[in-house]
Scaffold this motif. Structure first.
Motif, PDB file in Angstrom:
ATOM      1  N   GLY A   1       2.701  -0.263  -7.670  1.00  0.00           N
ATOM      2  CA  GLY A   1       2.665   0.485  -6.418  1.00  0.00           C
ATOM      3  C   GLY A   1       2.152   1.901  -6.606  1.00  0.00           C
ATOM      4  N   GLU A   2       2.659   2.580  -7.622  1.00  0.00           N
ATOM      5  CA  GLU A   2       2.211   3.953  -7.885  1.00  0.00           C
ATOM      6  C   GLU A   2       0.738   3.982  -8.295  1.00  0.00           C
ATOM      7  N   HIS A   3       0.308   2.979  -9.038  1.00  0.00           N
ATOM      8  CA  HIS A   3      -1.103   2.901  -9.435  1.00  0.00           C
ATOM      9  C   HIS A   3      -1.992   2.781  -8.195  1.00  0.00           C
ATOM     10  N   LEU A   4      -1.634   1.877  -7.286  1.00  0.00           N
ATOM     11  CA  LEU A   4      -2.446   1.685  -6.079  1.00  0.00           C
ATOM     12  C   LEU A   4      -2.390   2.904  -5.159  1.00  0.00           C
ATOM     13  N   LEU A   5      -1.236   3.548  -5.072  1.00  0.00           N
ATOM     14  CA  LEU A   5      -1.146   4.764  -4.265  1.00  0.00           C
ATOM     15  C   LEU A   5      -2.058   5.842  -4.838  1.00  0.00           C
ATOM     16  N   GLY A   6      -2.052   6.002  -6.148  1.00  0.00           N
ATOM     17  CA  GLY A   6      -2.928   6.989  -6.779  1.00  0.00           C
ATOM     18  C   GLY A   6      -4.400   6.677  -6.576  1.00  0.00           C
ATOM     19  N   ALA A   7      -4.752   5.397  -6.707  1.00  0.00           N
ATOM     20  CA  ALA A   7      -6.150   4.992  -6.503  1.00  0.00           C
ATOM     21  C   ALA A   7      -6.565   5.215  -5.056  1.00  0.00           C
ATOM     22  N   SER A   8      -5.678   4.948  -4.140  1.00  0.00           N
ATOM     23  CA  SER A   8      -5.965   5.164  -2.727  1.00  0.00           C
ATOM     24  C   SER A   8      -6.108   6.660  -2.430  1.00  0.00           C
ATOM     25  N   ASN A   9      -5.232   7.469  -3.013  1.00  0.00           N
ATOM     26  CA  ASN A   9      -5.296   8.922  -2.791  1.00  0.00           C
ATOM     27  C   ASN A   9      -6.601   9.530  -3.282  1.00  0.00           C
TER      28      ASN A   9
ATOM     29  N   PHE B   1       1.989   2.560   1.579  1.00  0.00           N
ATOM     30  CA  PHE B   1       1.707   2.882   2.986  1.00  0.00           C
ATOM     31  C   PHE B   1       1.510   4.380   3.171  1.00  0.00           C
ATOM     32  N   TYR B   2       0.934   4.706   4.317  1.00  0.00           N
ATOM     33  CA  TYR B   2       0.795   6.086   4.781  1.00  0.00           C
ATOM     34  C   TYR B   2       1.388   6.125   6.172  1.00  0.00           C
TER      35      TYR B   2
END
Length: 116
Positions: free
Chosen positions: A30-38, A66-67
């Motif tokens: 989850g943190e990996h995908l959030l970072g990639a999305s950011n 999510f955002y």
């Protein structure tokens, strides 16, 4: 001469370690995908990026990136909005498609680390 072997099963301990490892793996993914999305998110004042988070549920078996900023859906879905280079609509979807394998690999490593 007879050989003796003793086998002890620790099912409850193994199950508890598995659950802990699964939570660590989901957190890592989850943190990996959030970072990639950011890294792709349209950026003006940072409100949208700061609204990103990872939620966990399903008895520790689910994670959701999510955002929750009011304009998150518009920024994600409107392909006609203009953004700075490297920033674009579909920032979360693109992160999953382009970085999903890396997120899975990171989750696997976190799981293995916890199970050692």
């Amino acid at each position: 001469m007879a050989a003796h072997t003793r086998l002890e099963l620790h099912g409850a301990k193994v199950k508890a370690r598995h659950r802990k490892a699964l939570r660590a793996a989901l957190k890592e993914a989850g943190e990996h995908l959030l970072g990639a999305s950011n890294e792709r998110i349209p950026y003006d004042q940072g409100e949208l990026q700061l609204s990103g988070d990872v939620a966990y549920g399903g008895d520790g078996k689910e994670a959701a990136v999510f955002y929750d900023a009011l304009h998150a859906v518009w920024q994600h879905e409107r392909l006609d909005y203009k953004h700075d280079p490297g920033r674009a609509a579909k920032f979360l979807e693109t992160a999953v498609v382009e970085d999903g394998d890396a997120a899975i690999a990171a989750a696997g490593e976190a799981y293995r680390r916890e199970m050692r």
